[in-house]
Design a protein around this motif. Structure first.
Motif, short mmCIF file in Angstrom:
data_model
loop_
_atom_site.label_atom_id
_atom_site.label_comp_id
_atom_site.label_asym_id
_atom_site.label_seq_id
_atom_site.Cartn_x
_atom_site.Cartn_y
_atom_site.Cartn_z
N GLU A 1 0.80 -1.21 0.00
CA GLU A 1 0.00 0.00 0.00
C GLU A 1 0.84 1.27 0.00
O GLU A 1 0.34 2.36 0.28
CB GLU A 1 -0.94 0.00 1.21
CG GLU A 1 -1.95 -1.15 1.19
CD GLU A 1 -2.87 -1.14 2.39
OE1 GLU A 1 -2.61 -0.35 3.33
OE2 GLU A 1 -3.86 -1.89 2.38
N GLU A 2 2.14 1.13 -0.31
CA GLU A 2 3.02 2.29 -0.29
C GLU A 2 3.69 2.48 -1.64
O GLU A 2 3.92 1.51 -2.38
CB GLU A 2 4.07 2.16 0.80
CG GLU A 2 3.47 2.13 2.20
CD GLU A 2 4.53 2.21 3.28
OE1 GLU A 2 5.59 2.81 3.02
OE2 GLU A 2 4.31 1.67 4.37
N ALA A 3 4.02 3.74 -1.95
CA ALA A 3 4.66 4.06 -3.23
C ALA A 3 5.78 5.07 -3.01
O ALA A 3 5.74 5.88 -2.08
CB ALA A 3 3.63 4.63 -4.21
N SER B 1 -3.66 2.09 -8.21
CA SER B 1 -3.03 1.03 -7.43
C SER B 1 -3.56 0.97 -6.01
O SER B 1 -3.39 -0.05 -5.32
CB SER B 1 -1.51 1.24 -7.38
OG SER B 1 -1.18 2.32 -6.52
N GLY B 2 -4.16 2.07 -5.54
CA GLY B 2 -4.62 2.12 -4.17
C GLY B 2 -3.53 2.41 -3.16
O GLY B 2 -3.77 2.42 -1.95
N ALA B 3 -2.31 2.68 -3.65
CA ALA B 3 -1.18 2.94 -2.76
C ALA B 3 -1.14 4.41 -2.35
O ALA B 3 -1.75 5.27 -2.99
CB ALA B 3 0.13 2.55 -3.44
N THR B 4 -0.39 4.69 -1.31
CA THR B 4 -0.18 6.04 -0.83
C THR B 4 1.28 6.42 -1.05
O THR B 4 2.19 5.65 -0.72
CB THR B 4 -0.49 6.15 0.67
OG1 THR B 4 -1.87 5.83 0.89
CG2 THR B 4 -0.23 7.56 1.18
N TRP C 1 18.77 0.48 3.94
CA TRP C 1 17.97 1.69 4.20
C TRP C 1 16.51 1.31 4.04
O TRP C 1 16.08 0.88 2.97
CB TRP C 1 18.34 2.80 3.23
CG TRP C 1 17.57 4.07 3.48
CD1 TRP C 1 17.65 4.86 4.59
CD2 TRP C 1 16.60 4.67 2.61
NE1 TRP C 1 16.79 5.94 4.45
CE2 TRP C 1 16.14 5.85 3.25
CE3 TRP C 1 16.09 4.36 1.35
CZ2 TRP C 1 15.19 6.69 2.68
CZ3 TRP C 1 15.14 5.20 0.78
CH2 TRP C 1 14.70 6.34 1.44
N GLU C 2 15.75 1.48 5.11
CA GLU C 2 14.35 1.09 5.10
C GLU C 2 13.46 2.32 5.16
O GLU C 2 13.70 3.25 5.94
CB GLU C 2 14.04 0.18 6.28
CG GLU C 2 14.78 -1.15 6.23
CD GLU C 2 14.42 -2.06 7.40
OE1 GLU C 2 13.75 -1.59 8.34
OE2 GLU C 2 14.83 -3.24 7.37
N ILE C 3 12.44 2.33 4.30
CA ILE C 3 11.42 3.36 4.36
C ILE C 3 10.09 2.68 4.06
O ILE C 3 9.87 2.16 2.95
CB ILE C 3 11.69 4.52 3.38
CG1 ILE C 3 10.56 5.55 3.46
CG2 ILE C 3 11.97 4.04 1.98
CD1 ILE C 3 10.85 6.85 2.75
N GLY C 4 9.22 2.61 5.06
CA GLY C 4 7.97 1.89 4.89
C GLY C 4 8.20 0.44 4.51
O GLY C 4 8.96 -0.28 5.15
N ASN C 5 7.55 0.03 3.42
CA ASN C 5 7.67 -1.35 2.95
C ASN C 5 8.91 -1.60 2.11
O ASN C 5 9.13 -2.73 1.67
CB ASN C 5 6.44 -1.71 2.10
CG ASN C 5 5.16 -1.74 2.91
OD1 ASN C 5 5.18 -1.93 4.11
ND2 ASN C 5 4.03 -1.54 2.24
#
Length: 211
Positions: free
Chosen positions: A22-24, A47-50, A118-122
């Motif tokens: 759900e992330e972009a 896509s329904g992503a944010t 490096w992590e950001i969201g998914n």
């Protein structure tokens, strides 16, 4: 991970939309016109992503031209390596060199660290420092999906130009050899211009840097 490529702006730059769950993320927004950005907005909506962030491989004008359009309707961070912010700080001067008009940025980007995780969201990337084309240049490697967003470090059977601010051909070749050619041959390379390629193909066929 879904990867959507949009060729935009006067330099035919590749802007990438990455969608995971759900992330972009948008990488290197080079939109020169609102309709170019609209195509990306439509894809995100369907896509329904944010949209979570903008990530930059470097701050050459063709890779940052559309930041204002994205931020006009999204309150999201912009990430850029802090190795050298001359290009960021001189965005409007860069634009004028190519006959474009652009206002300077009125904010500082957030630090994109050079790190293996490096992590950001998914999303999770290995951020590799790849100078030579630009002093702030990084490439984003996603090991799980075997993808590399290479910016202007390497193209299909080509490499980035080295005649702009702090360009260095030898450094660029070292970046390719030491940071990119060590990745698996099956890694799909998404460059800043032109079609996708693979690490294996470039090691064998790139006339500028072969393994």
């Amino acid at each position: 991970m879904q990867i959507h490529s949009f060729t935009v702006g006067p330099f035919a730059e590749n802007t990438y939309l990455l969608i995971q769950g759900e992330e972009a993320l948008i990488v290197d927004p080079g939109f020169a016109h609102q309709q170019e950005y609209q195509a990306v907005k439509t894809k995100i909506k369907s896509s329904g992503a944010t949209l979570s962030a903008i990530v930059l491989t470097h701050a050459h004008v063709d890779h940052v031209l559309g930041i204002d359009k994205v931020l006009s309707d999204n309150e999201i961070p912009v990430f850029l390596s802090d190795e050298d912010h001359w290009l960021w700080n001189n965005f409007s001067s860069q634009a004028s060199m190519f006959g474009l008009q652009a206002e300077p940025f009125d904010f500082e980007p957030q630090k994109l660290p050079i790190t293996s995780k490096w992590e950001i969201g998914n999303f999770c990337f290995d951020i590799r420092y790849t100078p030579g084309h630009a002093p702030d240049h990084v490439s984003l490697y996603g090991s799980e999906d075997e993808i590399l967003i290479a910016g202007d470090t390497i193209f299909k059977e080509g490499i980035g130009r080295t005649d702009l601010y702090k360009g260095d051909l030898n450094m660029l070749k070292q970046s390719i050899q030491n940071q990119l050619y060590v990745l698996p041959d099956d890694t799909t390379v998404y460059p800043g211009h032109g079609p996708a390629t693979t690490i294996g193909h470039e090691k064998q066929s790139n006339p500028f840097v072969q393994s």
